[in-house]
Design a protein around this motif. Structure first.
Motif, short mmCIF file in Angstrom:
data_model
loop_
_atom_site.label_atom_id
_atom_site.label_comp_id
_atom_site.label_asym_id
_atom_site.label_seq_id
_atom_site.Cartn_x
_atom_site.Cartn_y
_atom_site.Cartn_z
N VAL A 52 66.85 -2.15 6.77
CA VAL A 52 67.21 -3.09 7.83
C VAL A 52 65.99 -3.97 8.03
O VAL A 52 64.92 -3.47 8.37
CB VAL A 52 67.57 -2.35 9.13
N SER A 53 66.15 -5.28 7.80
CA SER A 53 64.98 -6.15 7.79
C SER A 53 65.18 -7.42 8.61
O SER A 53 66.22 -8.08 8.52
CB SER A 53 64.65 -6.55 6.35
N ASP A 54 64.15 -7.75 9.36
CA ASP A 54 64.05 -9.07 9.97
C ASP A 54 63.70 -10.04 8.84
O ASP A 54 63.33 -9.62 7.74
CB ASP A 54 62.94 -9.04 11.04
N PHE A 55 63.82 -11.34 9.12
CA PHE A 55 63.46 -12.32 8.10
C PHE A 55 62.06 -12.86 8.33
O PHE A 55 61.22 -12.82 7.46
CB PHE A 55 64.48 -13.46 8.05
N ASP A 56 61.81 -13.39 9.51
CA ASP A 56 60.50 -13.98 9.83
C ASP A 56 59.59 -12.90 10.40
O ASP A 56 59.87 -12.33 11.45
CB ASP A 56 60.67 -15.11 10.85
N LEU A 57 58.51 -12.63 9.70
CA LEU A 57 57.58 -11.57 10.10
C LEU A 57 56.26 -12.18 10.58
O LEU A 57 55.88 -13.27 10.15
CB LEU A 57 57.37 -10.59 8.95
N ALA A 58 55.57 -11.48 11.46
CA ALA A 58 54.40 -12.03 12.16
C ALA A 58 53.27 -12.45 11.23
O ALA A 58 52.55 -13.40 11.52
CB ALA A 58 53.88 -11.02 13.18
N ASP A 59 53.10 -11.79 10.11
CA ASP A 59 51.99 -12.14 9.22
C ASP A 59 52.32 -13.35 8.34
O ASP A 59 51.54 -13.72 7.47
CB ASP A 59 51.58 -10.94 8.36
#
Length: 124
Positions: A52-59
């Motif tokens: 399960v993954s978000d698309f836009d990640l903080a790094d």
């Protein structure tokens, strides 16, 4: 034990999503990572039942990097990959997408559907 990889960079959503996954799949081990590099390393180390993954990640990395990795290295994971994102562009990348914010019941139903196509079974 079923292992689920959660790729999410927002701490509040990490906790809430992991909790929702554990309620849907009792006994599941949810491994939480917050970058694409960490997700790829986790997949290479041990194949999860679901991702399960978000698309836009903080790094600055993208869930699309994780999707590209499994497309090449572990295509059997493609039907077990779910984007949960507020970025509408993800619908062009993968067929299984839930838009944020999504209801816990919607996430639970999607996870059950994904697992139904595998050897894992979850009580409704």
């Amino acid at each position: 034990m079923i292992r689920i990889l959660l790729v999410e960079d927002e701490p509040t959503l990490q906790v809430a999503t992991a909790r929702a996954i554990r309620r849907t799949i009792p006994g599941a081990h949810v491994e939480v990572v917050d970058t694409a590099i960490a997700a790829i390393a986790a997949i290479a180390r041990e194949m999860p039942a679901l991702i399960v993954s978000d698309f836009d990640l903080a790094d600055g990395s993208k869930g699309g990097e994780v999707l590209a990795y499994i497309t090449d290295a572990a295509p059997s994971l493609l039907p077990r990959f779910l984007f949960v994102s507020g970025n509408e562009l993800v619908a062009d990348l993968h067929s299984r997408v839930l838009m944020k914010p999504c209801a816990t019941s919607e996430l639970a139903a999607t996870l059950r559907e994904m697992l139904a196509a595998t050897e894992w079974q979850v009580a409704a």
